[in-house]
Motif scaffolding. Structure first.
Motif, PDB file in Angstrom:
ATOM      1  N   VAL A  29       0.864  -1.325   0.380  1.00  0.00           N
ATOM      2  CA  VAL A  29      -0.116   0.002  -0.341  1.00  0.00           C
ATOM      3  C   VAL A  29       0.954   1.209  -0.291  1.00  0.00           C
ATOM      4  CG1 VAL A  29      -1.616  -0.718   1.414  1.00  0.00           C
ATOM      5  CG2 VAL A  29      -0.755  -0.012   2.902  1.00  0.00           C
ATOM      6  N   GLY A  31       2.942   4.092   1.230  1.00  0.00           N
ATOM      7  CA  GLY A  31       3.477   4.659   2.208  1.00  0.00           C
ATOM      8  C   GLY A  31       4.169   2.820   2.869  1.00  0.00           C
ATOM      9  N   SER A  32       4.146   1.720   2.360  1.00  0.00           N
ATOM     10  CA  SER A  32       4.669   0.689   3.114  1.00  0.00           C
ATOM     11  C   SER A  32       6.062   1.124   2.574  1.00  0.00           C
ATOM     12  CB  SER A  32       4.065  -0.261   2.423  1.00  0.00           C
ATOM     13  OG  SER A  32       4.370  -0.528   0.723  1.00  0.00           O
ATOM     14  N   GLY A  33       6.154   1.887   1.805  1.00  0.00           N
ATOM     15  CA  GLY A  33       7.748   1.453   1.801  1.00  0.00           C
ATOM     16  C   GLY A  33       8.733   1.306   0.957  1.00  0.00           C
ATOM     17  N   LYS A  34       7.365   1.702  -0.015  1.00  0.00           N
ATOM     18  CA  LYS A  34       8.211   0.855  -1.667  1.00  0.00           C
ATOM     19  C   LYS A  34       9.675   0.698  -2.087  1.00  0.00           C
ATOM     20  CE  LYS A  34       4.373   1.072  -3.323  1.00  0.00           C
ATOM     21  NZ  LYS A  34       3.632   1.729  -2.539  1.00  0.00           N
ATOM     22  N   THR A  35       9.242   3.097  -1.844  1.00  0.00           N
ATOM     23  CA  THR A  35       9.703   3.612  -2.597  1.00  0.00           C
ATOM     24  C   THR A  35      11.229   3.175  -1.914  1.00  0.00           C
ATOM     25  OG1 THR A  35       8.603   4.775  -3.522  1.00  0.00           O
ATOM     26  CG2 THR A  35      10.629   5.245  -4.018  1.00  0.00           C
ATOM     27  N   THR A  36      11.226   3.355  -0.577  1.00  0.00           N
ATOM     28  CA  THR A  36      12.928   3.366   0.213  1.00  0.00           C
ATOM     29  C   THR A  36      13.200   2.549   0.421  1.00  0.00           C
ATOM     30  OG1 THR A  36      11.150   4.897   1.590  1.00  0.00           O
ATOM     31  CG2 THR A  36      13.739   4.456   2.363  1.00  0.00           C
ATOM     32  N   ARG A 131       2.932   7.042   8.740  1.00  0.00           N
ATOM     33  CA  ARG A 131       3.907   6.930   8.081  1.00  0.00           C
ATOM     34  C   ARG A 131       3.637   8.076   6.287  1.00  0.00           C
ATOM     35  NH1 ARG A 131       7.367   1.851   7.055  1.00  0.00           N
ATOM     36  NH2 ARG A 131       8.252   1.903   9.189  1.00  0.00           N
ATOM     37  N   ARG A 135       4.487  12.264   5.165  1.00  0.00           N
ATOM     38  CA  ARG A 135       6.054  11.912   4.014  1.00  0.00           C
ATOM     39  C   ARG A 135       5.830  13.746   3.316  1.00  0.00           C
ATOM     40  NH1 ARG A 135       5.046   8.030  -0.369  1.00  0.00           N
ATOM     41  NH2 ARG A 135       3.154   8.185  -0.186  1.00  0.00           N
ATOM     42  N   LEU A 166       6.859  -4.356   7.525  1.00  0.00           N
ATOM     43  CA  LEU A 166       7.831  -2.804   7.251  1.00  0.00           C
ATOM     44  C   LEU A 166       7.832  -2.310   8.115  1.00  0.00           C
ATOM     45  CD1 LEU A 166       4.945  -0.697   7.912  1.00  0.00           C
ATOM     46  CD2 LEU A 166       4.384  -2.129   5.498  1.00  0.00           C
ATOM     47  N   ARG A 168       9.822  -3.271   9.872  1.00  0.00           N
ATOM     48  CA  ARG A 168      11.562  -3.271  10.420  1.00  0.00           C
ATOM     49  C   ARG A 168      11.961  -1.979   9.875  1.00  0.00           C
ATOM     50  NH1 ARG A 168      13.197  -7.804  12.313  1.00  0.00           N
ATOM     51  NH2 ARG A 168      14.779  -8.182  10.542  1.00  0.00           N
ATOM     52  N   LEU A 173      15.723  -4.822   6.604  1.00  0.00           N
ATOM     53  CA  LEU A 173      14.299  -5.275   5.275  1.00  0.00           C
ATOM     54  C   LEU A 173      14.989  -5.765   4.317  1.00  0.00           C
ATOM     55  CD1 LEU A 173      11.228  -2.676   5.857  1.00  0.00           C
ATOM     56  CD2 LEU A 173      11.373  -5.385   5.501  1.00  0.00           C
TER      57      LEU A 173
HETATM   58  N1  LIG Z   1      11.244   0.245   6.670  1.00  0.00           N
HETATM   59  C1  LIG Z   1      11.194   2.267   6.879  1.00  0.00           C
HETATM   60  N2  LIG Z   1      11.147   2.493   9.342  1.00  0.00           N
HETATM   61  C2  LIG Z   1      10.954   3.618   8.840  1.00  0.00           C
HETATM   62  N3  LIG Z   1      10.488   4.394   7.894  1.00  0.00           N
HETATM   63  C3  LIG Z   1      10.406   4.351   7.052  1.00  0.00           C
HETATM   64  C4  LIG Z   1      10.872   2.639   6.573  1.00  0.00           C
HETATM   65  N4  LIG Z   1      10.330   2.378   4.961  1.00  0.00           N
HETATM   66  C5  LIG Z   1      10.290   3.948   4.983  1.00  0.00           C
HETATM   67  N5  LIG Z   1       9.640   4.687   5.589  1.00  0.00           N
HETATM   68  C6  LIG Z   1       9.555   6.076   5.485  1.00  0.00           C
HETATM   69  O1  LIG Z   1       7.882   5.831   5.277  1.00  0.00           O
HETATM   70  C7  LIG Z   1       7.750   6.918   4.369  1.00  0.00           C
HETATM   71  C8  LIG Z   1       7.015   6.332   3.652  1.00  0.00           C
HETATM   72  O2  LIG Z   1       8.073   5.682   2.459  1.00  0.00           O
HETATM   73  P1  LIG Z   1       7.739   5.256   1.010  1.00  0.00           P
HETATM   74  O3  LIG Z   1       9.260   4.431   0.456  1.00  0.00           O
HETATM   75  O4  LIG Z   1       7.736   7.109   0.384  1.00  0.00           O
HETATM   76  O5  LIG Z   1       6.628   4.206   0.754  1.00  0.00           O
HETATM   77  P2  LIG Z   1       5.798   3.638  -0.613  1.00  0.00           P
HETATM   78  O6  LIG Z   1       6.353   4.341  -1.898  1.00  0.00           O
HETATM   79  O7  LIG Z   1       5.308   2.408  -0.043  1.00  0.00           O
HETATM   80  O8  LIG Z   1       4.611   5.101  -0.759  1.00  0.00           O
HETATM   81  C9  LIG Z   1       8.785   7.619   3.887  1.00  0.00           C
HETATM   82  O9  LIG Z   1       8.608   8.702   4.818  1.00  0.00           O
HETATM   83  C10 LIG Z   1      10.391   6.900   4.242  1.00  0.00           C
HETATM   84  O10 LIG Z   1      11.341   7.770   4.971  1.00  0.00           O
END
Ligand SMILES: Nc1ncnc2c1ncn2[C@@H]1O[C@H](COP(=O)(O)OP(=O)(O)O)[C@@H](O)[C@H]1O
Ligand SMILES: O=C(O)[C@H](O)[C@@H](O)[C@H](O)[C@H](O)COP(=O)(O)O
Length: 203
Positions: A29, A31-36, A131, A135, A166, A168, A173
């Motif tokens: 979904v 905000g799950s951290g896909k991009t990061t 999150r 963001r 997510l 962690r 990860l």
């Molecule tokens: N494993 C993580 N632990 C803590 N914060 C995270 C983690 N992964 C992502 N974030 C933070 O959560 C927010 C959403 O991450 P993002 O990568 O943009 O998600 P998505 O691409 O799924 O929408 C960002 O501000 C990012 O810095």
């Protein structure tokens, strides 16, 4: 055959099998951290990275920005362009971050690149909502988190992929992915991890 004839040449040994570089979709979904996590994995695996957010039409971005979830018709052309990127990277490998929330959406991506592996970042809606709300500078409002969980279809047993927690840290990860993915037989030995974890070294 004359006994003094030299023996027939032996055929050359088959070259060692070099495994294909990974082709991953980091899914989940908003905000799950896909991009990061996807970007961190691409650095670790030394393959290109792309974010499916960048493949949306202006109309899709405007719709989500206004707080309206996309529907299947909105997503189909987008998924096809994400699939085209995967097909282009089938040989050299790559990591794509893409929500890929429904089985049917993943089928579109698999049709383009059958070897794709899905890495699902899964966890608590409330953590995800926090999150997204925190963001900065992103078009996706936190109000759409609930609708994303509502349509999310987890990976089915016949789908090639894995689920990671997510909650962690990003470094954890990346390590979780590596631990769940057996090292290739031809890969060099893993160096001892540095203090920062995600060392960028190839596996
Ligand atoms: N494993 C993580 N632990 C803590 N914060 C995270 C983690 N992964 C992502 N974030 C933070 O959560 C927010 C959403 O991450 P993002 O990568 O943009 O998600 P998505 O691409 O799924 O929408 C960002 O501000 C990012 O810095
Ligand atoms: O299918 C959709 O509804 C969208 O693709 C959505 O799933 C995606 O999450 C947005 O593009 C926001 O981008 P982030 O997921 O990076 O927040």
């Amino acid at each position: 055959m004359n006994p003094t004839d030299p023996p027939p040449p032996t055929p050359p040994a088959a070259p060692p099998q070099t495994p294909a570089p990974p082709l991953l979709v980091v899914m989940g979904v908003t905000g799950s951290g896909k991009t990061t996590v996807g970007a961190a994995l691409s650095r670790r695996l030394r393959v290109p990275f792309a974010d499916a957010d960048d493949f949306h039409s202006a109309a899709n971005v405007a719709k989500m920005s206004a707080g309206t979830p996309l529907d299947d018709d909105d997503r189909l052309p987008w998924l096809r362009s994400v699939g085209a990127w995967l097909a282009e990277h089938a040989v050299g490998g790559g990591v794509m971050s893409c929500s890929a929330l429904k089985r049917a959406y993943r089928d579109v991506l698999r049709q383009a690149a059958p070897q794709v592996v899905f890495v699902h970042l899964h966890g608590e809606p409330e953590l995800v909502r926090r999150r997204v709300a925190g963001r900065p500078g992103h078009f996706m409002p936190a109000t759409l988190v609930a609708s994303q969980f509502a349509i999310l279809e987890p990976l089915q047993p016949d789908e090639h992929g894995l689920v990671l927690d997510l909650g962690r840290s990003v470094d954890q990860l990346v390590q979780d992915y590596l631990a769940a993915t057996p090292p290739s037989p031809t890969a060099p030995a893993e160096p001892s991890p540095g203090p920062q974890g995600d060392s960028g070294e190839p596996r």
